[in-house]
Design a protein around this motif. Structure first.
Motif, PDB file in Angstrom:
ATOM      1  N   ALA A 102       0.818  -1.215   0.000  1.00  0.00           N
ATOM      2  CA  ALA A 102       0.000   0.000   0.000  1.00  0.00           C
ATOM      3  C   ALA A 102       0.848   1.260   0.000  1.00  0.00           C
ATOM      4  O   ALA A 102       0.375   2.323  -0.426  1.00  0.00           O
ATOM      5  CB  ALA A 102      -0.931   0.013   1.214  1.00  0.00           C
ATOM      6  N   LEU A 115      -3.031  -6.441  -9.146  1.00  0.00           N
ATOM      7  CA  LEU A 115      -3.254  -7.032  -7.832  1.00  0.00           C
ATOM      8  C   LEU A 115      -4.365  -8.058  -7.997  1.00  0.00           C
ATOM      9  O   LEU A 115      -5.485  -7.707  -8.367  1.00  0.00           O
ATOM     10  CB  LEU A 115      -3.649  -5.902  -6.870  1.00  0.00           C
ATOM     11  CG  LEU A 115      -3.664  -6.132  -5.373  1.00  0.00           C
ATOM     12  CD1 LEU A 115      -3.592  -4.795  -4.654  1.00  0.00           C
ATOM     13  CD2 LEU A 115      -4.914  -6.856  -4.963  1.00  0.00           C
ATOM     14  N   ILE A 120      -6.389  -7.312  -2.561  1.00  0.00           N
ATOM     15  CA  ILE A 120      -6.747  -5.986  -2.035  1.00  0.00           C
ATOM     16  C   ILE A 120      -7.407  -6.112  -0.667  1.00  0.00           C
ATOM     17  O   ILE A 120      -7.289  -5.237   0.191  1.00  0.00           O
ATOM     18  CB  ILE A 120      -7.679  -5.232  -3.020  1.00  0.00           C
ATOM     19  CG1 ILE A 120      -7.935  -3.799  -2.556  1.00  0.00           C
ATOM     20  CG2 ILE A 120      -8.989  -5.973  -3.214  1.00  0.00           C
ATOM     21  CD1 ILE A 120      -6.731  -2.900  -2.586  1.00  0.00           C
ATOM     22  N   ASN A 121      -8.072  -7.245  -0.426  1.00  0.00           N
ATOM     23  CA  ASN A 121      -8.757  -7.443   0.856  1.00  0.00           C
ATOM     24  C   ASN A 121      -7.786  -7.706   2.004  1.00  0.00           C
ATOM     25  O   ASN A 121      -8.180  -7.643   3.171  1.00  0.00           O
ATOM     26  CB  ASN A 121      -9.746  -8.607   0.757  1.00  0.00           C
ATOM     27  CG  ASN A 121     -10.896  -8.317  -0.176  1.00  0.00           C
ATOM     28  OD1 ASN A 121     -11.136  -7.177  -0.542  1.00  0.00           O
ATOM     29  ND2 ASN A 121     -11.609  -9.364  -0.580  1.00  0.00           N
ATOM     30  N   GLN A 129      -6.474   0.721   1.831  1.00  0.00           N
ATOM     31  CA  GLN A 129      -6.893   0.450   0.464  1.00  0.00           C
ATOM     32  C   GLN A 129      -6.820   1.711  -0.398  1.00  0.00           C
ATOM     33  O   GLN A 129      -6.402   1.657  -1.565  1.00  0.00           O
ATOM     34  CB  GLN A 129      -8.307  -0.139   0.474  1.00  0.00           C
ATOM     35  CG  GLN A 129      -8.348  -1.540   1.073  1.00  0.00           C
ATOM     36  CD  GLN A 129      -9.757  -2.077   1.268  1.00  0.00           C
ATOM     37  OE1 GLN A 129     -10.735  -1.321   1.255  1.00  0.00           O
ATOM     38  NE2 GLN A 129      -9.872  -3.381   1.471  1.00  0.00           N
ATOM     39  N   CYS A 132      -3.286   2.221  -1.273  1.00  0.00           N
ATOM     40  CA  CYS A 132      -2.864   1.304  -2.316  1.00  0.00           C
ATOM     41  C   CYS A 132      -3.130   1.882  -3.699  1.00  0.00           C
ATOM     42  O   CYS A 132      -2.279   1.803  -4.595  1.00  0.00           O
ATOM     43  CB  CYS A 132      -3.573  -0.038  -2.135  1.00  0.00           C
ATOM     44  SG  CYS A 132      -3.159  -1.272  -3.391  1.00  0.00           S
ATOM     45  N   ILE A 148      -7.299  -4.896 -10.785  1.00  0.00           N
ATOM     46  CA  ILE A 148      -7.601  -5.630  -9.557  1.00  0.00           C
ATOM     47  C   ILE A 148      -8.576  -6.755  -9.884  1.00  0.00           C
ATOM     48  O   ILE A 148      -9.560  -6.550 -10.598  1.00  0.00           O
ATOM     49  CB  ILE A 148      -8.218  -4.709  -8.482  1.00  0.00           C
ATOM     50  CG1 ILE A 148      -7.136  -3.807  -7.878  1.00  0.00           C
ATOM     51  CG2 ILE A 148      -8.900  -5.513  -7.371  1.00  0.00           C
ATOM     52  CD1 ILE A 148      -7.639  -2.883  -6.784  1.00  0.00           C
ATOM     53  N   LEU A 213     -14.347   0.883  -4.803  1.00  0.00           N
ATOM     54  CA  LEU A 213     -13.071   0.846  -5.497  1.00  0.00           C
ATOM     55  C   LEU A 213     -12.983   1.956  -6.541  1.00  0.00           C
ATOM     56  O   LEU A 213     -11.930   2.588  -6.707  1.00  0.00           O
ATOM     57  CB  LEU A 213     -12.872  -0.518  -6.166  1.00  0.00           C
ATOM     58  CG  LEU A 213     -12.672  -1.707  -5.225  1.00  0.00           C
ATOM     59  CD1 LEU A 213     -12.711  -3.006  -6.015  1.00  0.00           C
ATOM     60  CD2 LEU A 213     -11.355  -1.593  -4.461  1.00  0.00           C
TER      61      LEU A 213
END
Length: 252
Positions: A102, A115, A120-121, A129, A132, A148, A213
């Motif tokens: 991140a 990713l 991402i989780n 996040q 990131c 992603i 997102l």
């Protein structure tokens, strides 16, 4: 320092014990049917440029992408995972940096940052996040892409008053996810039976919605250009259980 489940503080939840069996326990994700469509799409987006993988792990995607002629570098917190990457054929040609993906910066710029596999989780706060996305944007060349792959939260599976959803049940153990719909915190629980003794491991995550997102991307100066259900570019619908999304950094 090592905790009771065999991980190290430095490697987080992906220490030596997890790394030693990661390829085996995730074998379905290493099959050509899972890897090849992802590599095809990513190679096309990278073009003649360099690719940066956030959470490179043991090289499931990085190694075949590098074999396609794309220079790949990765950022990962786990020395145990990246050690296995570099021990594989071709692993010496893929660079890696140990750090929090991140915020960790590496030299140079990239036409592609990606990713995959719900990574991402692994960032368990909204702030991380958001960071990131900003980090990905900072590494991208103008016109470059941030990709992603992540699941859509399956909250519709939760009956009223219940916060757990099983996703694997078998004679050797079972696994289930727990959700906190207030904080978007979730955890994956794995209960394994070995010689009649139950072992419980927990991995914390933060689930995130597609629209959330997109807002993170806008804060980082990126714009959504594609969203598919999967790597084969199937249409994304309200029934999709996951998505592959592409955000682009505006050309200078």
């Amino acid at each position: 320092m090592t905790d009771e489940d065999g991980t190290t503080d430095e490697d987080g939840h992906f220490g030596e014990r997890v790394a030693a069996r990661y390829d085996e326990t995730s074998a379905d994700m290493f099959a050509p049917g899972a890897v090849d469509p992802a590599v095809d799409l990513l190679a096309g987006l990278a073009g003649r440029g360099r690719a940066l993988e956030l959470g490179i792990g043991t090289g499931r995607i990085a190694l075949p992408l590098a074999r396609r002629g794309v220079p790949v570098h990765g950022i990962d917190m786990s020395r145990a995972m990246t050690a296995r990457l570099h021990a594989k054929p071709g692993g010496d040609g893929v660079g890696s940096t140990i750090g929090d993906f991140a915020t960790t910066r590496v030299p140079g710029s990239f036409t592609l940052v990606y990713l995959v596999f719900n990574t991402i989780n692994n960032l368990t706060t909204q702030e991380a996040q958001v960071d990131c996305f900003r980090n990905a944007a900072a590494h991208l060349e103008p016109g470059g892409s941030f990709v992603i792959e992540v699941g859509v939260p399956e909250l519709r599976l939760l009956p009223p008053g219940q916060n757990a959803v099983p996703f694997r049940i078998g004679p050797g153990g079972w696994a289930f996810d727990t959700y906190d719909t207030v904080t978007q915190a979730m955890s994956s629980h794995y209960v394994t039976l070995v010689d009649g003794v139950a072992e419980h491991r927990v991995f914390p995550f933060r689930y995130v919605w597609p629209s959330e997102l997109d807002l993170m991307a806008r804060l980082a100066g990126l714009r959504l250009t594609h969203r598919w259900e999967g790597w084969s570019r199937e249409p994304f619908t309200h029934e999709s259980r996951g998505h592959v999304s592409v955000w682009t950094k505006p050309a200078a």
